[in-house]
Design a protein around this motif. Structure first.
Motif, PDB file in Angstrom:
ATOM      1  N   TYR A 375       0.812  -1.217   0.000  1.00 16.26           N
ATOM      2  CA  TYR A 375       0.000   0.000   0.000  1.00 16.26           C
ATOM      3  C   TYR A 375       0.847   1.270   0.000  1.00 16.26           C
ATOM      4  O   TYR A 375       0.494   2.253  -0.674  1.00 16.26           O
ATOM      5  CB  TYR A 375      -0.937   0.022   1.218  1.00 16.26           C
ATOM      6  CG  TYR A 375      -2.084  -0.943   1.089  1.00 16.26           C
ATOM      7  CD1 TYR A 375      -3.074  -0.749   0.134  1.00 16.26           C
ATOM      8  CD2 TYR A 375      -2.182  -2.058   1.912  1.00 16.26           C
ATOM      9  CE1 TYR A 375      -4.126  -1.637  -0.009  1.00 16.26           C
ATOM     10  CE2 TYR A 375      -3.229  -2.955   1.780  1.00 16.26           C
ATOM     11  CZ  TYR A 375      -4.202  -2.738   0.821  1.00 16.26           C
ATOM     12  OH  TYR A 375      -5.238  -3.628   0.679  1.00 16.26           O
ATOM     13  N   VAL A 549      -2.389   2.463   6.488  1.00 11.87           N
ATOM     14  CA  VAL A 549      -2.132   3.508   5.504  1.00 11.87           C
ATOM     15  C   VAL A 549      -1.132   4.531   6.026  1.00 11.87           C
ATOM     16  O   VAL A 549      -1.349   5.166   7.068  1.00 11.87           O
ATOM     17  CB  VAL A 549      -3.440   4.221   5.112  1.00 11.87           C
ATOM     18  CG1 VAL A 549      -3.163   5.347   4.121  1.00 11.87           C
ATOM     19  CG2 VAL A 549      -4.421   3.222   4.520  1.00 11.87           C
ATOM     20  N   PRO A 593      -3.681   9.587   2.321  1.00 12.86           N
ATOM     21  CA  PRO A 593      -2.804   8.447   2.059  1.00 12.86           C
ATOM     22  C   PRO A 593      -1.719   8.826   1.048  1.00 12.86           C
ATOM     23  O   PRO A 593      -2.005   9.505   0.048  1.00 12.86           O
ATOM     24  CB  PRO A 593      -3.751   7.393   1.481  1.00 12.86           C
ATOM     25  CG  PRO A 593      -5.099   7.744   2.029  1.00 12.86           C
ATOM     26  CD  PRO A 593      -5.111   9.238   2.087  1.00 12.86           C
TER      27      PRO A 593
END
Length: 611
Positions: A375, A549, A593
């Protein structure tokens, strides 16, 4: 919740010799590319952007330098950037392209890319035959002659040769193209012939890649040759692969000696992926230990909070690539945050290594690192609007993402198209009656051997719930291992609407062992919170997370915060989906993010100063 960077991994039980003893058998296997497909989601959109880029390229331009080098006619316009005529690395991106396109073809049966791959293989075969039947490259053989005389003086011919070999081998293993196999075995035979003429002292100098930005970078020649041995069972390729494993690098790592400081990161990281292949073939403990120890020291002493690594070479201040792409002094990271840290190739190849070590152990610690890097490094390096990738992913402040132009054709263009062609990998693993779920990505799994079909839905990590639907023609008993990440301090698991008893512990698996019937449903509900990770060498240089995140401040100024860890965390709030706010020192900061940042000025690491 406060998490210091080093302690996370110590608590996972990965660091130290105890972890090595686990590496005796392969405990989990990745599913083949035909078994897992992404379904509509923001991650699927990233995959589609990448596929569209692959289709936008003119394959005759990709073949141009190969034809010219072989003395064949080419009317195509030459490519630019690192693929331009006269550039030492010309041809490398063609290898990346073949690997990425083969992955898409295997996964989706895309007819356009399938036809293109077959056409390219046919044309590369013509080039190889025109060059004598073994050698194939977009640069002349004289580059190897120069390397063997000067031990440099040219730009990494083995690196480029490796990319071409790997692309063709991937075409063979993923699509069954027999001619690609014939080409790559001929290429290996050529290298065997060259190496047979050299004495050991010369080979050592050719492959001694300890300098800054080494021009004798060999790429992953060891890795591709071990894979070729697996495909061919020809012992000559096993012997050839071993030549590229050098004792000066492997032996100290096997003894847990950190020799990484000053080394060019991606040059040597890919060699470790080769060590993984050697251990899988020969069972030699030295190479298993070298790979595990390397991973431990990389993540503990050289990696930033998102699992990326590489930065300035120690004691170098010149404004060239010496300010990037290398590993520094172990554990010293807070003063390394130039604009050139975290090379995308390094992130991609770290993921390959992490996945391999997970297959050996099924250790959730590896799954933790893989998810974090997925991520916060891999997804963060690509533009969600154009599909373009960055070469570096800076984490200081203020910083900007510098997306590569579509005609740059740098190494990170190449590793980028491979990474985003393989987003379906790393989600599920299996072994006999065990199934591991390591990523929460909307997808479909066809576990053909057991007659099980699983659909995964949800909008993780933006939303807290993940759901699975299980389809079987008849009842099927298997153990479903659901990964619970380190940040997930409060997680609930439901089967057919009933909350499951038992301890749902962070950095572990929640096991559901039962006889599954058709239309069974599983639901996970994660409860995210804010937490903080600090630099290993400076507790006052910190980064902020919400659940999995990594958050980026929207800022055009250097980030200076005040207060204690607890005060900073208590003043963070959720203001909308993927929108956060920090009130600190009389100032309001907006955070998002990192994977959503495009052209905005941003910062990740902040410095706490209470004076």
């Amino acid at each position: 919740m406060i998490i210091t960077f080093v302690l996370v991994f110590i608590q996972l039980g990965i660091y130290g010799r105890d972890g090595v003893s686990e590496l005796t058998t392969e405990k989990a296997l990745p599913f083949p590319g035909t078994s897992v497909k992404l379904t509509p989601s923001w991650i699927k959109q990233r995959e589609e952007l990448n596929t569209a880029y692959l289709k936008s390229l003119d394959v005759d331009r990709l073949l141009h330098n190969f034809r010219v080098n072989a003395g064949l006619l080419s009317n195509a316009e030459p490519l630019e950037g690192w693929e331009a005529p006269g550039i030492g690395l010309r041809g490398h991106f063609t290898g990346h392209y073949l690997s990425a396109a083969a992955s898409v073809v295997e996964n989706t049966k895309d007819s356009l890319l399938s036809a293109r791959v077959n056409y390219m293989v046919d044309e590369l075969y013509r080039c190889q035959q025109a060059l004598g039947g073994l050698y194939l490259s977009a640069f002349p053989e004289s580059d190897f002659d120069t390397l063997e005389r000067q031990f440099g003086g040219v730009w990494a011919p083995y690196y480029t040769y490796n990319k071409i070999m790997q692309g063709l081998l991937d075409v063979y293993t993923r699509t069954g193209n027999q001619q690609a196999y014939e080409i790559v075995t001929g290429m290996a035979d050529y290298i065997e012939r060259r190496m047979s003429r050299l004495d050991e002292e010369t080979i050592e100098k050719v492959l001694y890649s300890v300098g800054a930005n080494p021009s004798n970078e060999a790429g992953a020649m060891n890795e591709v040759l071990y894979k070729l041995y697996k495909a061919s069972k020809n012992p000559r390729y096993l012997s050839l692969a071993k030549i590229f494993d050098r004792d000066w690098f492997a032996v100290p790592l096997s003894k847990n000696e950190n020799i990484l400081s000053g080394l060019h990161a991606n040059t040597h990281l890919v060699l470790v992926n080769g060590f993984v292949q050697r251990y899988s073939v020969t069972g030699e403990i030295l190479y298993r230990d070298a790979a595990v120890n390397f991973w431990n020291m990389l993540l503990k002493e050289h990696a930033y909070v998102n699992g990326t690594s590489s930065g300035p070479r120690p004691n170098v201040t010149t404004p060239t690539s010496l300010a990037a792409e290398h590993w520094g002094i172990p554990g010293v990271l807070s003063n390394t945050m130039t604009k050139g840290i975290a090379e995308s190739c390094v992130s991609h190849n770290t993921q390959k290594l992490t996945s391999s070590l997970f297959t050996w152990t099924a250790n959730p610690g590896y799954a933790d690192v893989y998810m974090n890097t997925f991520y916060n490094a891999v997804m963060a390096l690509q533009s969600a609007h154009t599909g373009a990738c960055v070469y570096h992913l800076p984490l200081g402040s203020p910083r900007n993402k510098s997306f590569l132009k579509e005609n740059d054709f740098r190494c990170c263009n190449g590793s980028g198209i491979e990474a985003f062609a393989a987003l379906h990998s790393g989600i599920y693993y299996y072994h006999e009656s065990d199934l591991w779920v390591n990523l929460y990505v909307p997808s479909e799994l066809n576990w053909k051997e057991r007659g099980v079909f699983i659909g995964q839905t949800g909008d993780f990590p933006s939303e807290s719930s993940v759901e699975f639907s299980i389809s079987v023609k008849k009842k099927s008993a298997f153990n479903l291992h659901l990964f619970i990440p380190a940040w997930a301090q409060n997680t609930e698991v439901f089967v057919n609407g009933e909350k499951q008893p038992g301890n749902v512990s962070p950095s572990s698996y929640f096991d559901l062992k039962r006889e599954w019937k058709n239309k069974d449903e599983v639901k996970l509900v994660f409860h995210s919170d804010f937490h903080l990770k600090s630099m290993p060498d400076n507790k006052n240089v910190v980064a902020l997370f919400y659940g999995p995140v990594l958050l980026a401040f929207e800022t055009s100024s250097e980030l200076i915060l005040k207060g204690t860890y607890d005060e900073i965390l208590s003043n963070l709030s959720v203001t909308g989906q993927n929108r956060f706010q920090l009130n600190n020192g009389g100032q309001k900061y907006t955070l998002r993010p990192l994977y959503q940042i495009e052209h905005e000025s941003y910062g990740v690491y902040a410095t706490i100063r209470n004076y």
